[in-house]
Design a protein around this motif. Structure first.
Motif, PDB file in Angstrom:
ATOM      1  N   TYR A 140      -5.615   8.431  -4.546  1.00  0.00           N
ATOM      2  CA  TYR A 140      -5.449   6.779  -4.382  1.00  0.00           C
ATOM      3  C   TYR A 140      -4.500   6.393  -3.272  1.00  0.00           C
ATOM      4  O   TYR A 140      -4.300   5.042  -3.110  1.00  0.00           O
ATOM      5  CB  TYR A 140      -5.712   6.119  -5.502  1.00  0.00           C
ATOM      6  CG  TYR A 140      -6.891   6.246  -6.478  1.00  0.00           C
ATOM      7  CD1 TYR A 140      -8.045   5.583  -6.015  1.00  0.00           C
ATOM      8  CD2 TYR A 140      -6.943   7.085  -7.391  1.00  0.00           C
ATOM      9  CE1 TYR A 140      -9.047   5.945  -6.841  1.00  0.00           C
ATOM     10  CE2 TYR A 140      -7.945   7.375  -8.073  1.00  0.00           C
ATOM     11  CZ  TYR A 140      -9.252   6.882  -8.085  1.00  0.00           C
ATOM     12  OH  TYR A 140     -10.337   6.767  -8.716  1.00  0.00           O
ATOM     13  N   GLY A 141      -3.935   7.408  -2.552  1.00  0.00           N
ATOM     14  CA  GLY A 141      -3.121   7.092  -1.574  1.00  0.00           C
ATOM     15  C   GLY A 141      -1.810   6.888  -1.922  1.00  0.00           C
ATOM     16  O   GLY A 141      -0.944   6.347  -1.136  1.00  0.00           O
ATOM     17  N   VAL A 142      -1.264   7.136  -3.221  1.00  0.00           N
ATOM     18  CA  VAL A 142       0.105   6.874  -3.495  1.00  0.00           C
ATOM     19  C   VAL A 142       0.935   7.702  -2.661  1.00  0.00           C
ATOM     20  O   VAL A 142       0.650   9.058  -2.786  1.00  0.00           O
ATOM     21  CB  VAL A 142       0.113   7.240  -5.314  1.00  0.00           C
ATOM     22  CG1 VAL A 142       1.587   7.223  -5.574  1.00  0.00           C
ATOM     23  CG2 VAL A 142      -0.343   6.130  -5.952  1.00  0.00           C
ATOM     24  N   LYS A 143       2.161   7.126  -2.292  1.00  0.00           N
ATOM     25  CA  LYS A 143       3.009   7.881  -1.488  1.00  0.00           C
ATOM     26  C   LYS A 143       4.106   8.375  -2.404  1.00  0.00           C
ATOM     27  O   LYS A 143       4.549   7.638  -3.344  1.00  0.00           O
ATOM     28  CB  LYS A 143       3.497   7.087  -0.281  1.00  0.00           C
ATOM     29  CG  LYS A 143       2.574   6.802   0.775  1.00  0.00           C
ATOM     30  CD  LYS A 143       2.076   7.647   1.369  1.00  0.00           C
ATOM     31  CE  LYS A 143       0.793   7.097   2.312  1.00  0.00           C
ATOM     32  NZ  LYS A 143       0.085   8.573   2.920  1.00  0.00           N
ATOM     33  N   ILE A 144       4.430   9.588  -2.401  1.00  0.00           N
ATOM     34  CA  ILE A 144       5.555  10.232  -3.217  1.00  0.00           C
ATOM     35  C   ILE A 144       6.625  10.704  -2.538  1.00  0.00           C
ATOM     36  O   ILE A 144       6.541  11.390  -1.576  1.00  0.00           O
ATOM     37  CB  ILE A 144       4.989  11.247  -4.290  1.00  0.00           C
ATOM     38  CG1 ILE A 144       3.721  10.483  -5.000  1.00  0.00           C
ATOM     39  CG2 ILE A 144       6.153  11.822  -5.234  1.00  0.00           C
ATOM     40  CD1 ILE A 144       3.060  11.600  -5.425  1.00  0.00           C
ATOM     41  N   ALA A 145       7.837  10.327  -2.907  1.00  0.00           N
ATOM     42  CA  ALA A 145       9.079  10.738  -2.210  1.00  0.00           C
ATOM     43  C   ALA A 145       9.841  11.639  -3.015  1.00  0.00           C
ATOM     44  O   ALA A 145      10.260  11.192  -4.148  1.00  0.00           O
ATOM     45  CB  ALA A 145      10.054   9.333  -1.814  1.00  0.00           C
ATOM     46  N   PRO A 146       9.481  12.844  -2.977  1.00  0.00           N
ATOM     47  CA  PRO A 146       9.991  13.987  -3.889  1.00  0.00           C
ATOM     48  C   PRO A 146      11.434  14.280  -4.002  1.00  0.00           C
ATOM     49  O   PRO A 146      12.117  14.225  -2.661  1.00  0.00           O
ATOM     50  CB  PRO A 146       9.090  15.145  -3.566  1.00  0.00           C
ATOM     51  CG  PRO A 146       9.119  15.100  -1.908  1.00  0.00           C
ATOM     52  CD  PRO A 146       8.699  13.612  -1.942  1.00  0.00           C
ATOM     53  N   ALA A 147      12.115  14.489  -4.999  1.00  0.00           N
ATOM     54  CA  ALA A 147      13.513  14.855  -5.063  1.00  0.00           C
ATOM     55  C   ALA A 147      13.476  16.327  -5.235  1.00  0.00           C
ATOM     56  O   ALA A 147      12.410  17.037  -4.871  1.00  0.00           O
ATOM     57  CB  ALA A 147      13.992  14.182  -6.269  1.00  0.00           C
ATOM     58  N   THR A 148      14.696  17.161  -5.683  1.00  0.00           N
ATOM     59  CA  THR A 148      14.666  18.404  -5.686  1.00  0.00           C
ATOM     60  C   THR A 148      15.545  18.657  -6.940  1.00  0.00           C
ATOM     61  O   THR A 148      16.478  18.204  -7.153  1.00  0.00           O
ATOM     62  CB  THR A 148      15.253  18.874  -4.511  1.00  0.00           C
ATOM     63  OG1 THR A 148      15.353  20.304  -4.573  1.00  0.00           O
ATOM     64  CG2 THR A 148      16.843  18.483  -4.120  1.00  0.00           C
ATOM     65  N   SER A 149      15.136  19.926  -7.462  1.00  0.00           N
ATOM     66  CA  SER A 149      16.194  20.272  -8.580  1.00  0.00           C
ATOM     67  C   SER A 149      17.497  20.762  -8.266  1.00  0.00           C
ATOM     68  O   SER A 149      17.339  21.477  -7.093  1.00  0.00           O
ATOM     69  CB  SER A 149      15.644  21.593  -9.315  1.00  0.00           C
ATOM     70  OG  SER A 149      14.283  20.910  -9.826  1.00  0.00           O
TER      71      SER A 149
END
Length: 282
Positions: free
Chosen positions: A92-101
């Motif tokens: 549904y168009g949600v924007k995700i700013a991913p982190a990193t391990s």
């Protein structure tokens, strides 16, 4: 340098964005699943939502949705790319700013990285109405920083003694050391509505006795086997099983969340969220 960046943001940006931190103290309370599903539920209602995976040590939102990630927040902090360039689009168009391990915590970032974080949010071109932050588990400085900087803090608890103990510990730190007074509480994975109210009552009694805070029971999300099924499918329950009990409760939470007012002050702007976040590290 940080003050110069902040001044630039104040002149150049005026984004009215609702900023919500979802936390819980203890791991295993369903915080990340709740964050992701609430974001998607809000997007289904027509809202422009961004999720910030703030678990810089063990990112997993992208895994929950089976998304392919090429760049993440660490690349933004290093100045390799913009925040817009790392965003991935979910349901549904949600924007995700991913982190990193394995990334450093906020307290270990250099001043250059601090400035880069401020600049990244100030230059964000992707239009959003709401930023929902999925904090890490525990009561680390990183968790406190994100929670302290948000306009609203959602505390997720479940029916385990350690959940209530850790939630109280985090509320205590935010209240006594950082002046946070209002908390939204979500009773998650409960067997009945009564159990949810009892959980809230236990937490409320101890906070009322020892702290100067205001707690609000915002949602009661029932235990639902469909949550586990959705996780196995790498999808969201509100998408895969929209009529399930948990989905209905989460959708109601999303509706409430969007109605929360944006403070009529500097803290109501997205860039000031980031300024608040890094100001404690200066």
């Amino acid at each position: 340098m940080i003050e110069d960046q902040a001044s630039t943001l104040r002149r150049a940006s005026n984004k009215q964005v609702k900023v919500v931190a979802v936390t819980g103290g203890k791991g295993g309370v369903g915080k990340t699943s709740l964050t992701l599903n609430t974001a998607i539920a809000a997007a289904k209602l027509g809202k422009k939502v961004m999720v910030l995976d703030a678990d810089l040590g063990l990112a997993n939102i992208d895994v929950m949705l089976g998304l392919r990630i090429e760049r993440n927040l660490s690349h933004v902090l290093n100045g390799d790319c913009t925040l817009d360039e790392i965003l991935v689009t979910g349901p549904y168009g949600v924007k995700i700013a991913p982190a990193t391990s394995g990334a450093k915590s906020m307290t270990e970032l250099t001043r250059h990285e601090h400035a880069g974080l401020i600049r990244a949010f100030g230059e964000l071109r992707t239009p959003i109405d709401m930023l929902i932050i999925d904090t890490a588990a525990g009561i680390s400085d990183m968790v406190v920083s994100f929670s302290r900087a948000a306009q609203n803090v959602v505390m997720v608890v479940c029916d385990e003694p350690t959940s209530l103990t850790d939630a109280y510990a985090l509320i205590k730190i935010l209240n006594r050391e950082h002046g946070v007074f209002k908390f939204k509480v979500v009773a998650n994975m409960v067997r009945s509505e009564r159990e949810g109210h009892e959980l809230f009552s236990k937490l409320s009694k101890v906070t009322t006795r020892f702290l100067d805070v205001a707690l609000e029971l915002t949602a009661i999300v029932p235990f639902d086997e469909n949550v586990r099924k959705a996780v196995r499918k790498q999808t969201a329950i509100v998408e895969a099983f929209p009529s399930s009990p948990a989905s209905k409760a989460i959708t109601q939470l999303a509706e409430k969340m969007y109605d929360w007012p944006i403070p009529d002050q500097a803290g109501g702007h997205l860039e000031f969220f980031i300024e608040n976040l890094v100001s404690m590290q200066e």
